[in-house]
Design a protein around this motif. Structure first.
Motif, mmCIF file in Angstrom:
data_model
loop_
_atom_site.group_PDB
_atom_site.id
_atom_site.type_symbol
_atom_site.label_atom_id
_atom_site.label_comp_id
_atom_site.label_asym_id
_atom_site.label_seq_id
_atom_site.Cartn_x
_atom_site.Cartn_y
_atom_site.Cartn_z
ATOM 1 N N ALA A 203 14.280 -2.600 -1.308
ATOM 2 C CA ALA A 203 13.733 -1.304 -1.770
ATOM 3 C C ALA A 203 12.633 -0.591 -0.887
ATOM 4 O O ALA A 203 12.657 0.612 -1.091
ATOM 5 N N TYR A 204 11.953 -1.268 -0.350
ATOM 6 C CA TYR A 204 10.987 -0.832 0.087
ATOM 7 C C TYR A 204 10.989 -0.620 1.744
ATOM 8 O O TYR A 204 9.996 -0.524 2.517
ATOM 9 N N LYS A 205 12.161 -0.622 2.222
ATOM 10 C CA LYS A 205 12.494 -0.723 3.661
ATOM 11 C C LYS A 205 12.146 0.794 4.108
ATOM 12 O O LYS A 205 11.580 0.722 5.169
ATOM 13 N N THR A 206 12.476 1.851 3.467
ATOM 14 C CA THR A 206 12.265 3.119 3.993
ATOM 15 C C THR A 206 10.648 3.274 3.859
ATOM 16 O O THR A 206 10.201 3.873 5.035
ATOM 17 N N LEU A 207 9.871 2.884 2.944
ATOM 18 C CA LEU A 207 8.635 3.137 2.841
ATOM 19 C C LEU A 207 7.984 2.519 4.216
ATOM 20 O O LEU A 207 6.942 3.014 4.615
ATOM 21 N N SER A 208 8.405 1.020 4.232
ATOM 22 C CA SER A 208 7.921 0.460 5.434
ATOM 23 C C SER A 208 7.908 1.425 7.070
ATOM 24 O O SER A 208 7.244 1.401 7.859
ATOM 25 N N LYS A 209 9.251 1.827 6.902
ATOM 26 C CA LYS A 209 9.481 2.756 8.113
ATOM 27 C C LYS A 209 8.475 4.077 8.123
ATOM 28 O O LYS A 209 8.098 4.377 9.275
ATOM 29 N N VAL A 210 8.249 4.499 7.143
ATOM 30 C CA VAL A 210 7.608 6.021 7.119
ATOM 31 C C VAL A 210 6.177 5.601 7.375
ATOM 32 O O VAL A 210 5.280 6.313 8.167
#
Length: 267
Positions: free
Chosen positions: A141-148
């Motif tokens: 669920a936090y994959k996009t946050l880590s990318k950003v």
């Protein structure tokens, strides 16, 4: 493409509902502009939509000022696109490469010469069934946050790396301020004091960079930034770190001595 078009089409209805429920907080739907773009739109259409997006008015005829403008796009706002008027980006679906995400972050951060602004990056986090909000190290669920955050690190390394210090979120950096001020009075040279002042300024700036709808454990957040943004390792290593932390919290004895018979739950 279909999702971008649907989002743009749904904005007026949502804006009307919000304005009806709380008119003191939200603008009337007549002052809300929404449209969408994707890579196969013609250059002329793209130019027209981007000009409307940057305009202060809903259109060139009515003279109605726009209080909110929403542009839903698919791989359009890349390098070379002028979006200096954009002050927020919602990463509804960040399936692009890291280069794409860095460019999208750059669209929000871009300013006109001599002008500053505050940009907002919104990253939805959808937890799966049974997931805990603090399972940040392993949850997809936090994959996009880590990318950003990785993209932001490309723009400002020091501020993002400061998030790996749990004291930035807990407020304990002020304790360090007091200690170093005492050391300065005891003879700390000016160069060290200046360096510490710069570090304290970075920490203060980092504290407001990342906000959640619900508060997160500063130690868990620091671990997330360290393992998934600054120095990402394999998934098995992250699962092991999180499993060890969970076992330590649940046993409550303060000592990480895990018996060989312990089996972590699936997922």
């Amino acid at each position: 493409m279909g999702e971008a078009e649907a989002m743009a089409a749904g904005v007026p209805a949502v804006a009307a509902e919000l304005a009806e429920d709380a008119p003191e907080l939200y603008p009337p739907v007549e002052q809300v502009w929404a449209d969408w773009l994707y890579g196969e739109h013609s250059p002329a259409h793209r130019r027209q939509v981007l000009e409307e997006f940057a305009s202060d008015f809903i259109d060139g005829i009515s003279g109605t000022r726009a209080a909110l403008r929403v542009l839903s796009s698919v791989k359009v706002l890349g390098e070379g696109v002028d979006t200096a008027e954009c002050d927020g980006v919602l990463f509804a679906d960040a399936r692009g490469s890291m280069v794409d995400i860095v460019q999208m972050v750059g669209r929000a951060l871009r300013t006109r010469p001599g002008r500053g602004k505050l940009a907002t990056l919104i990253v939805p986090v959808f937890l799966g069934p049974g997931e805990n909000g603090d399972e940040m190290v392993t949850s997809d669920a936090y994959k996009t946050l880590s990318k950003v955050l990785g993209a932001l690190r490309a723009h400002d390394t020091d501020t993002i790396e400061a998030l790996a210090d749990p004291r930035v979120r807990s407020g304990r950096e002020h304790d360090i301020d007091d200690q170093d001020e005492d050391q300065e009075h005891d003879g700390q040279d000016a160069e060290d004091a200046e360096e510490f002042g710069a570090q304290a300024q970075v920490s203060a700036g980092a504290a407001g960079v990342l906000r959640f709808s619900e508060e997160r454990d500063p130690a868990v957040l620091a671990q997330f930034v360290r393992l998934r943004v600054i120095d990402p390792e394999g998934a098995y290593w992250r699962r092991g770190i999180e499993a060890a932390g969970r076992w330590l919290r649940e046993t409550g004895n303060g000592v990480l001595r895990v018996p060989y018979t312990v089996v972590t739950p699936e997922g």
